[in-house]
Motif scaffolding. Structure first.
Motif, PDB file in Angstrom:
ATOM      1  N   THR A  88       0.847  -1.192   0.000  1.00  0.00           N
ATOM      2  CA  THR A  88       0.000   0.000   0.000  1.00  0.00           C
ATOM      3  C   THR A  88       0.881   1.241   0.000  1.00  0.00           C
ATOM      4  OG1 THR A  88      -1.675  -1.195   1.250  1.00  0.00           O
ATOM      5  CG2 THR A  88      -1.873   1.191   1.196  1.00  0.00           C
ATOM      6  N   SER A  89       0.603   2.171  -0.894  1.00  0.00           N
ATOM      7  CA  SER A  89       1.398   3.394  -0.985  1.00  0.00           C
ATOM      8  C   SER A  89       0.786   4.508  -0.134  1.00  0.00           C
ATOM      9  CB  SER A  89       1.493   3.850  -2.437  1.00  0.00           C
ATOM     10  OG  SER A  89       0.229   4.314  -2.886  1.00  0.00           O
ATOM     11  N   TYR A  90       1.614   5.481   0.182  1.00  0.00           N
ATOM     12  CA  TYR A  90       1.109   6.623   0.943  1.00  0.00           C
ATOM     13  C   TYR A  90       0.071   7.403   0.135  1.00  0.00           C
ATOM     14  CZ  TYR A  90       4.630   9.192  -1.741  1.00  0.00           C
ATOM     15  OH  TYR A  90       5.385   9.710  -2.750  1.00  0.00           O
ATOM     16  N   THR A  91       0.186   7.429  -1.197  1.00  0.00           N
ATOM     17  CA  THR A  91      -0.814   8.136  -2.002  1.00  0.00           C
ATOM     18  C   THR A  91      -2.171   7.444  -1.915  1.00  0.00           C
ATOM     19  OG1 THR A  91      -0.072   6.976  -3.993  1.00  0.00           O
ATOM     20  CG2 THR A  91       0.853   9.165  -3.599  1.00  0.00           C
ATOM     21  N   GLU A  92      -2.170   6.118  -1.843  1.00  0.00           N
ATOM     22  CA  GLU A  92      -3.435   5.384  -1.646  1.00  0.00           C
ATOM     23  C   GLU A  92      -4.046   5.732  -0.297  1.00  0.00           C
ATOM     24  OE1 GLU A  92      -3.802   1.032  -2.830  1.00  0.00           O
ATOM     25  OE2 GLU A  92      -1.626   1.342  -2.867  1.00  0.00           O
ATOM     26  N   ILE A  93      -3.212   5.789   0.719  1.00  0.00           N
ATOM     27  CA  ILE A  93      -3.700   6.099   2.071  1.00  0.00           C
ATOM     28  C   ILE A  93      -4.282   7.506   2.110  1.00  0.00           C
ATOM     29  CG2 ILE A  93      -2.981   6.469   4.470  1.00  0.00           C
ATOM     30  CD1 ILE A  93      -0.973   4.121   4.000  1.00  0.00           C
ATOM     31  N   TYR A  94      -3.570   8.480   1.517  1.00  0.00           N
ATOM     32  CA  TYR A  94      -4.093   9.846   1.473  1.00  0.00           C
ATOM     33  C   TYR A  94      -5.403   9.894   0.693  1.00  0.00           C
ATOM     34  CZ  TYR A  94       0.591  11.363   2.986  1.00  0.00           C
ATOM     35  OH  TYR A  94       1.758  11.546   3.660  1.00  0.00           O
ATOM     36  N   GLU A 147      -9.242  17.891  -1.508  1.00  0.00           N
ATOM     37  CA  GLU A 147      -8.553  17.628  -2.780  1.00  0.00           C
ATOM     38  C   GLU A 147      -7.043  17.774  -2.624  1.00  0.00           C
ATOM     39  OE1 GLU A 147     -10.061  16.133  -5.219  1.00  0.00           O
ATOM     40  OE2 GLU A 147     -11.872  16.334  -4.016  1.00  0.00           O
ATOM     41  N   THR A 148      -6.605  18.695  -1.780  1.00  0.00           N
ATOM     42  CA  THR A 148      -5.168  18.841  -1.515  1.00  0.00           C
ATOM     43  C   THR A 148      -4.623  17.549  -0.932  1.00  0.00           C
ATOM     44  OG1 THR A 148      -5.440  21.216  -1.135  1.00  0.00           O
ATOM     45  CG2 THR A 148      -3.434  20.197  -0.271  1.00  0.00           C
ATOM     46  N   LEU A 149      -5.336  16.979   0.020  1.00  0.00           N
ATOM     47  CA  LEU A 149      -4.908  15.708   0.612  1.00  0.00           C
ATOM     48  C   LEU A 149      -4.948  14.591  -0.420  1.00  0.00           C
ATOM     49  CD1 LEU A 149      -4.117  14.017   3.100  1.00  0.00           C
ATOM     50  CD2 LEU A 149      -6.556  13.797   3.614  1.00  0.00           C
ATOM     51  N   ARG A 150      -6.002  14.522  -1.197  1.00  0.00           N
ATOM     52  CA  ARG A 150      -6.139  13.467  -2.206  1.00  0.00           C
ATOM     53  C   ARG A 150      -4.998  13.519  -3.230  1.00  0.00           C
ATOM     54  NH1 ARG A 150     -10.884  11.229  -2.949  1.00  0.00           N
ATOM     55  NH2 ARG A 150     -12.033  13.122  -2.478  1.00  0.00           N
ATOM     56  N   ASP A 151      -4.555  14.715  -3.577  1.00  0.00           N
ATOM     57  CA  ASP A 151      -3.530  14.887  -4.614  1.00  0.00           C
ATOM     58  C   ASP A 151      -2.109  15.002  -4.060  1.00  0.00           C
ATOM     59  OD1 ASP A 151      -5.602  14.869  -6.465  1.00  0.00           O
ATOM     60  OD2 ASP A 151      -5.785  17.052  -6.484  1.00  0.00           O
TER      61      ASP A 151
END
Length: 183
Positions: A88-94, A147-151
């Motif tokens: 699992t990547s940190y981008t997936e977690i965010y 959206e900032t967190l998602r991206d």
């Protein structure tokens, strides 16, 4: 020109204009899909989260990490997301965190706080370890923050995101994501 003819001509012009406008509107509605078209102002009403619909509402989220625990109590939604292994990547977690915040504050109108923990589960020892925690509170951050967190493209969170969402990373998070991305 007689006054009677002026009134009659004006009346006929008005009726013709109304009929023309109705015909244009009808043609416009047919090309857009008829009665299925709704005005932009017809927004969906937010849902009230309850014990009865908790599972149904949460099942609408598309998460790449499973929910390990959930609790709904007095306008506070508490969730644990479970990460197993190292894939699992940190981008997936965010992205998952943003999805939970999006649901809690855009789709539900009775959620005032979302307490979210990201837990790593050791499959061999069956132990859970805290990686990351967040405390999203309604009204304490701008809506674009989701959206900032998602991206977000770095394992190191900005101070702004940490402040908005009361986020805390553990040493295990730093070891797993921050240090591995630097080396």
């Amino acid at each position: 020109m007689k006054p009677r003819m002026i009134v009659t001509a004006s009346l006929l012009a008005t009726v013709a204009a109304v009929l023309l406008l109705v015909a244009i509107q009808t043609l416009h509605m047919r090309t857009l899909g008829g009665e299925n078209v709704q005005p932009v102002s017809a927004a969906q009403h937010p849902v009230q989260l309850t014990e009865d619909n908790l599972v149904d509402v949460l099942s609408t989220m598309k998460l790449s990490t499973p929910i390990a625990r959930v609790e709904w109590k007095q306008s506070i939604l508490t969730l644990d997301l479970k990460v197993t292994g190292t894939s699992t990547s940190y981008t997936e977690i965010y992205g998952n965190m943003a999805t939970v915040a999006d649901l809690g504050f855009r789709s539900l109108d009775n959620v005032e706080q979302v307490m979210l923990r990201v837990m790593a589960e050791d499959e061999w020892l069956h132990k859970r370890h805290l990686l990351l925690a967040a405390d999203f509170r309604r009204g304490e951050w701008p809506m674009y923050a989701i959206e900032t967190l998602r991206d977000w493209k770095s394992p190191i969170l900005s101070d702004e995101l940490k402040d908005w969402f009361h986020m805390m990373e553990t040493e295990l998070w730093k070891k797993q994501f921050e240090m591995s991305s630097q080396g």
